[in-house]
Design a protein around this motif. Structure first.
Motif, PDB file in Angstrom:
ATOM      1  N   ASN A 115       0.806  -1.228   0.000  1.00 44.27           N
ATOM      2  CA  ASN A 115       0.000   0.000   0.000  1.00 44.27           C
ATOM      3  C   ASN A 115       0.836   1.274   0.000  1.00 44.27           C
ATOM      4  O   ASN A 115       0.279   2.370  -0.021  1.00 44.27           O
ATOM      5  CB  ASN A 115      -0.938   0.027   1.199  1.00 44.27           C
ATOM      6  CG  ASN A 115      -2.012  -1.029   1.105  1.00 44.27           C
ATOM      7  OD1 ASN A 115      -2.139  -1.717   0.110  1.00 44.27           O
ATOM      8  ND2 ASN A 115      -2.775  -1.171   2.164  1.00 44.27           N
ATOM      9  N   ASN A 116       2.134   1.135   0.016  1.00 46.74           N
ATOM     10  CA  ASN A 116       3.032   2.301   0.055  1.00 46.74           C
ATOM     11  C   ASN A 116       3.371   2.734  -1.370  1.00 46.74           C
ATOM     12  O   ASN A 116       4.521   2.707  -1.794  1.00 46.74           O
ATOM     13  CB  ASN A 116       4.298   1.974   0.846  1.00 46.74           C
ATOM     14  CG  ASN A 116       4.011   1.356   2.188  1.00 46.74           C
ATOM     15  OD1 ASN A 116       4.468   0.261   2.471  1.00 46.74           O
ATOM     16  ND2 ASN A 116       3.234   2.036   3.015  1.00 46.74           N
ATOM     17  N   VAL A 117       2.356   3.173  -2.097  1.00 45.66           N
ATOM     18  CA  VAL A 117       2.496   3.453  -3.529  1.00 45.66           C
ATOM     19  C   VAL A 117       3.379   4.669  -3.829  1.00 45.66           C
ATOM     20  O   VAL A 117       3.832   4.828  -4.961  1.00 45.66           O
ATOM     21  CB  VAL A 117       1.120   3.606  -4.212  1.00 45.66           C
ATOM     22  CG1 VAL A 117       0.356   2.296  -4.165  1.00 45.66           C
ATOM     23  CG2 VAL A 117       0.314   4.726  -3.578  1.00 45.66           C
ATOM     24  N   LYS A 118       3.659   5.500  -2.833  1.00 47.88           N
ATOM     25  CA  LYS A 118       4.535   6.655  -3.027  1.00 47.88           C
ATOM     26  C   LYS A 118       5.976   6.372  -2.594  1.00 47.88           C
ATOM     27  O   LYS A 118       6.833   7.243  -2.692  1.00 47.88           O
ATOM     28  CB  LYS A 118       3.996   7.863  -2.258  1.00 47.88           C
ATOM     29  CG  LYS A 118       2.662   8.349  -2.784  1.00 47.88           C
ATOM     30  CD  LYS A 118       2.196   9.582  -2.053  1.00 47.88           C
ATOM     31  CE  LYS A 118       0.867  10.047  -2.627  1.00 47.88           C
ATOM     32  NZ  LYS A 118       0.436  11.294  -2.017  1.00 47.88           N
ATOM     33  N   LEU A 119       6.220   5.163  -2.162  1.00 51.26           N
ATOM     34  CA  LEU A 119       7.538   4.780  -1.652  1.00 51.26           C
ATOM     35  C   LEU A 119       8.626   4.997  -2.700  1.00 51.26           C
ATOM     36  O   LEU A 119       8.517   4.520  -3.827  1.00 51.26           O
ATOM     37  CB  LEU A 119       7.512   3.314  -1.214  1.00 51.26           C
ATOM     38  CG  LEU A 119       8.720   2.791  -0.447  1.00 51.26           C
ATOM     39  CD1 LEU A 119       8.903   3.546   0.868  1.00 51.26           C
ATOM     40  CD2 LEU A 119       8.563   1.296  -0.177  1.00 51.26           C
ATOM     41  N   GLU A 120       9.684   5.737  -2.304  1.00 54.20           N
ATOM     42  CA  GLU A 120      10.807   6.031  -3.197  1.00 54.20           C
ATOM     43  C   GLU A 120      12.103   5.367  -2.748  1.00 54.20           C
ATOM     44  O   GLU A 120      12.967   5.088  -3.568  1.00 54.20           O
ATOM     45  CB  GLU A 120      11.038   7.547  -3.275  1.00 54.20           C
ATOM     46  CG  GLU A 120       9.898   8.311  -3.887  1.00 54.20           C
ATOM     47  CD  GLU A 120      10.117   9.822  -3.873  1.00 54.20           C
ATOM     48  OE1 GLU A 120      11.228  10.277  -3.504  1.00 54.20           O
ATOM     49  OE2 GLU A 120       9.174  10.552  -4.225  1.00 54.20           O
ATOM     50  N   GLU A 121      12.240   5.139  -1.437  1.00 53.35           N
ATOM     51  CA  GLU A 121      13.519   4.655  -0.913  1.00 53.35           C
ATOM     52  C   GLU A 121      13.302   3.721   0.271  1.00 53.35           C
ATOM     53  O   GLU A 121      12.500   4.015   1.153  1.00 53.35           O
ATOM     54  CB  GLU A 121      14.352   5.866  -0.482  1.00 53.35           C
ATOM     55  CG  GLU A 121      15.762   5.581  -0.126  1.00 53.35           C
ATOM     56  CD  GLU A 121      16.550   6.863   0.111  1.00 53.35           C
ATOM     57  OE1 GLU A 121      17.456   6.830   0.968  1.00 53.35           O
ATOM     58  OE2 GLU A 121      16.264   7.897  -0.542  1.00 53.35           O
ATOM     59  N   VAL A 122      14.032   2.595   0.266  1.00 50.62           N
ATOM     60  CA  VAL A 122      13.953   1.619   1.353  1.00 50.62           C
ATOM     61  C   VAL A 122      15.373   1.238   1.756  1.00 50.62           C
ATOM     62  O   VAL A 122      16.187   0.874   0.910  1.00 50.62           O
ATOM     63  CB  VAL A 122      13.192   0.344   0.926  1.00 50.62           C
ATOM     64  CG1 VAL A 122      13.116  -0.646   2.082  1.00 50.62           C
ATOM     65  CG2 VAL A 122      11.793   0.674   0.443  1.00 50.62           C
TER      66      VAL A 122
END
Length: 160
Positions: A115-122
């Motif tokens: 659900n973290n569709v805006k995630l850019e960096e992990v």
């Protein structure tokens, strides 16, 4: 600060309302569970970041995070987390950066970042990860960087 190891630990914020607070930081200490931050969320409505590093946290529950709807950045860096349920971050739909480095993660549930569709960096470096499944980042179309050095990776099966 020693906050205890109980699952129902709650942090009380006694200061007056301050809408200028953007980061909730809990650094260093000893606790097994991420504490209840609901009162801080009520008082500091412009928060964007949660930094809960180096606390010895082993358990992160969705119910402790689901109130953090405005969160864009979360750091659980340097704890003792071995496993996260697939829905742990499900309510954090605005998050762009998740730091899980230097924990003891052995695997990532296929729905962990769904659900973290805006995630850019992990940040996942320095864990015990062995496999990234095809589904791990399948809904993360904005993802630019995954740091994963220092793991025991044997298989990376990801569609970017």
């Amino acid at each position: 600060m020693h906050l205890g190891n109980e699952a129902n630990c709650k942090i009380i914020f006694e200061d007056d309302h301050d809408s200028g607070i953007f980061t909730l930081s809990l650094l260093g200490g000893s606790m097994e569970y991420l504490p209840d931050l609901s009162q801080g969320v009520d008082k500091f409505q412009n928060y964007k970041r949660l930094d809960a590093g180096f606390l010895g946290i082993r358990h992160v529950e969705r119910k402790k995070l689901n109130i953090l709807k405005n969160l864009q950045w979360i750091s659980l860096f340097g704890n003792k987390i071995e496993d996260l349920e697939g829905d742990t971050f499900a309510d954090l739909t605005k998050v762009v950066k998740i730091l899980l480095a230097s924990n003891q993660l052995k695997n990532l549930h296929k729905d962990l970042f769904k659900n973290n569709v805006k995630l850019e960096e992990v940040w996942l470096q320095d864990n015990q990860l062995e496999v990234f499944s095809r589904q791990t980042f399948q809904n993360n179309f904005e993802l630019k960087t995954v740091y994963a050095a220092g793991n025991k990776l044997k298989k990376i099966n990801i569609n970017f």
